[in-house]
Design an enzyme around this catalytic site. Structure first.
Site, PDB file in Angstrom:
ATOM      1  N   THR A   1      12.423  14.858   8.615  1.00 35.59           N
ATOM      2  CA  THR A   1      11.765  15.811   9.516  1.00 35.59           C
ATOM      3  C   THR A   1      12.593  17.062   9.771  1.00 35.59           C
ATOM      4  O   THR A   1      12.087  18.001  10.386  1.00 35.59           O
ATOM      5  CB  THR A   1      11.446  15.135  10.855  1.00 35.59           C
ATOM      6  OG1 THR A   1      12.622  14.479  11.351  1.00 35.59           O
ATOM      7  CG2 THR A   1      10.339  14.113  10.697  1.00 35.59           C
TER       8      THR A   1
ATOM      9  N   GLU B   1     -12.056  -0.140  -7.973  1.00 32.56           N
ATOM     10  CA  GLU B   1     -11.833   1.135  -7.286  1.00 32.56           C
ATOM     11  C   GLU B   1     -13.151   1.775  -6.854  1.00 32.56           C
ATOM     12  O   GLU B   1     -13.205   2.440  -5.808  1.00 32.56           O
ATOM     13  CB  GLU B   1     -11.047   2.088  -8.193  1.00 32.56           C
ATOM     14  CG  GLU B   1      -9.665   1.591  -8.596  1.00 32.56           C
ATOM     15  CD  GLU B   1      -8.791   1.240  -7.409  1.00 32.56           C
ATOM     16  OE1 GLU B   1      -8.945   1.879  -6.345  1.00 32.56           O
ATOM     17  OE2 GLU B   1      -7.964   0.322  -7.531  1.00 32.56           O
TER      18      GLU B   1
END
Length: 648
Positions: free
Chosen positions: A209, A428
């Site tokens: 971060t 999928e």
């Protein structure tokens, strides 16, 4: 070259030492025993030379007679005797008459120093070797002989060119740190109202971060000495080294006050103290105790500010977190969409961008990304564009780089049978169709692929439209249905299921159990949390387990509710796929043809529209380029370089 010179010098010294030792141990150089003249004459005149000690030969040098006596019992010995100048000729005649070999040696007139050097050479060699060994220990950053010295690096303004202008997406953290910089530059502004500078600042947040980047920006903006050290640099295998390094670090800080000391990954040295195998004598605990004393102990450290960073604040000792040591705790969270857009603009300053690149769209399409992820995304996009010999980085490059970062690199070389490929396509397609039909409560489908990426044979990628900070029960239940969609599609189409749904079942089971025991989403159990985390202090709370603080009856109810959530999701997915079997077939067929479908193509299939045409982008691998270059050179060698056609 310097290393080769050192090696050559070492070999020369070794050879000279060997020669000196060989000369010292040679028979000619062995010291002779001084004897009386009478003993010498007696052994010269011995007749029974096979039984008694007798003289074999004599070497005459000036007035010193060196003779070799052969003793049948003990072997040959070297002895010497000094003769007066008056009777030397008579003694020599006696030696010759007794048939003893006589040798004459010139008097040694060589200088003193060569002999002395040969005898001193071994000592000099040992001293040189010891010096080189000590230099080797002192070389590099380790400085093996300076165990107790701090390894902190003092950064100058020339070494660090990062400023707060290079930091984006974490404005609140920047504001907190800029205030400290302002205090260092103008302390009277704050002191006139009775304020004091914070003694310590702890930056906490997930990895990537920007905590270390903020520290580098502080170093570039502060205008005061900046010491940087890692938490792991304190603790060593030697007892007491860590505490000594802490003392040395703060002594350096006091000499350069006002200054800033940055400790990266402070959890390596500041972990929670407690009962364990080491007890109170653990080296890490001694180091932590010294750090606590230096930060806020009996002696004050005015002008020394501690800035630390960690992504594990839960493991830090409470004593190090109290005010007076770390007065401020700055949480560096994941950036929101505006923060990600700012980070993208920072990292693309030196990247030539195409006219189609839209930072706002990229920022919206990367929810959950931290600064390190965005930097990696920009770098991957630049590399992809370079491999295609482009002059600028386009939006297509960013999209392909995003897929690579999110789903992993494509494994097109993996050999998959037609049957497994067909099974993967329906699996999928089941995920994607359930997600599309439940789009009101779930994240939109971003991309579906049956190209193996990472460990998976296929992937269905969902991306939220905006940052999600919480999760509703409808969203959680829809997520369970999407996870069950792949297995249900296999059951409907093939009448059986494969192990490909193993990870889906694991994720669904974990989510359902958290819905029951943590989130209070079960009507039967109610809003009660069961199974508190049991944390091991000595192990740094890495190995955590959930303590069972409920009865057997509640345990059975929890299991029943988890099973009910999953079976309900399974039933919902079956109902949706059965009712939309035709769409499922179209999705699977399109996946087998195109291998990858984006959100627009999935929408077209579900809506019954014709699939849009697209231009497939194929990125040549380096092996393909090498092969093409070799073929081109081979053709040129056979047929010659083709000439350009004449212009008409």
């Amino acid at each position: 070259m310097k290393q080769s010179h050192k090696t050559l010098l070492l070999w020369v010294l070794l050879i000279m030492m060997f020669l000196a030792i060989w000369q010292f141990l040679s028979p000619d150089s062995r010291p002779a025993t001084q004897v009386a003249f009478s003993e010498f004459m007696a052994q010269v005149q011995v007749e029974a030379k096979d039984k008694d000690p007798h003289v074999e030969s004599v070497t005459i040098k000036d007035r010193e007679y060196t003779f070799w006596v052969k003793d049948p019992k003990s072997g040959t010995k070297t002895k010497k005797v000094t003769i007066g100048p008056d009777n030397a000729d008579e003694i020599t005649k006696t030696i010759v008459d007794n048939k003893v070999a006589v040798f004459f040696e010139k008097e040694d007139t060589s200088p003193f120093w060569p002999g002395a050097i040969m005898y001193l050479l071994p000592t000099v060699f040992l001293l040189v070797m010891f010096y080189l060994f000590m230099r080797q220990l002192q070389a590099g950053g380790g400085k093996a002989m300076s165990f107790g010295k701090s390894r902190a690096r003092l950064l100058s303004e020339a070494q660090n060119k990062v400023t707060f202008a290079d930091v984006a997406g974490i404005d609140e953290a920047k504001d907190e740190l800029e205030e400290i910089i302002a205090f260092l530059k103008d302390p009277k502004k704050f002191q006139k109202l009775g304020g004091r500078i914070p003694k310590g600042v702890l930056m906490m947040g997930p990895p990537g971060t920007g905590k270390t980047l903020l520290a580098r920006a502080i170093a570039g903006e502060a205008g005061v000495p900046f010491f940087s050290i890692s938490g792991s640099d304190f603790v060593e295998m030697f007892v007491g080294v860590g505490a000594s390094r802490v003392r040395d670090l703060f002594e350096q800080g006091k000499k350069h006050a006002p200054c800033i000391i940055f400790i990266d990954e402070i959890d390596a040295v500041g972990r929670h103290r407690g009962a364990g195998l080491g007890g109170g004598h653990d080296e890490r605990e001694q180091t932590l105790n010294q750090l606590l004393v230096e930060m806020d102990g009996f002696e004050s450290n005015e002008g020394v500010i501690i800035v630390a960073a960690t992504n594990r604040p839960d493991v830090l000792d409470p004593a190090i977190l109290r005010p007076g040591r770390f007065d401020r705790r700055i949480v560096v969270n994941r950036p929101d969409v505006r923060g990600r857009e700012g980070i993208l603009r920072v990292h693309t300053k030196k990247v030539p961008l195409g006219p189609d690149v839209d930072m706002e769209i990229l920022a919206r399409g990367t929810p959950g990304f931290v600064g390190a992820d965005i930097e990696n995304l920009v770098n991957e996009a630049a590399l992809l564009a370079a491999r295609q010999d482009k002059d600028v980085v386009s939006m297509v490059d960013f999209e392909m780089a995003k897929d690579k970062v999110l789903m992993g690199a494509e494994r097109r070389s993996m050999v998959i049978s037609d049957e497994e490929k067909r099974t993967t396509a329906y699996h999928e397609a089941g995920h994607a169709l359930v997600a599309k039909l439940l789009e009101k409560f779930s994240d939109p489908v971003h991309k579906v692929t049956i190209i193996p990426r990472g460990p998976a044979l296929g992937l269905t990628q969902q991306l939220p439209k905006e940052d999600r900070l919480s999760m509703s029960r409808d969203f959680a239940k829809a997520r369970l249905s999407v996870l069950m969609g792949g297995r249900v599609a296999e059951e409907i189409v093939f009448g059986q299921f494969t192990t490909g749904a193993g990870n889906d079942i694991k994720q669904a089971s974990n989510l359902a159990r958290r819905m029951v025991t943590e989130f209070g989403m079960s009507d039967v159990i109610g809003p009660i949390s069961y199974g508190a985390d049991e944390e091991s202090v000595f192990l740094g709370r890495d190995f955590t387990s959930r303590r069972r603080d409920y009865s057997e009856t509640i345990a059975n109810q929890i299991d029943d509710e988890v099973r009910r959530f999953i079976l309900d999701a399974h039933a919902e997915a079956r109902q949706l796929l059965t009712d939309n079997r035709e769409i499922l077939e179209r999705l699977a067929t399109a996946l087998l043809e195109r291998e990858t479908l984006d959100a627009e193509e999935v929408d077209a299939i579900v809506g019954g529209r014709e699939l849009p045409q697209r231009q497939r982008v194929v990125i040549p691998s380096y092996s393909d380029r090498d092969r093409a270059a070799k073929e081109k050179r081979r053709a040129a060698s056979i047929f010659g370089t083709p000439k350009p056609a004449p212009s008409t």
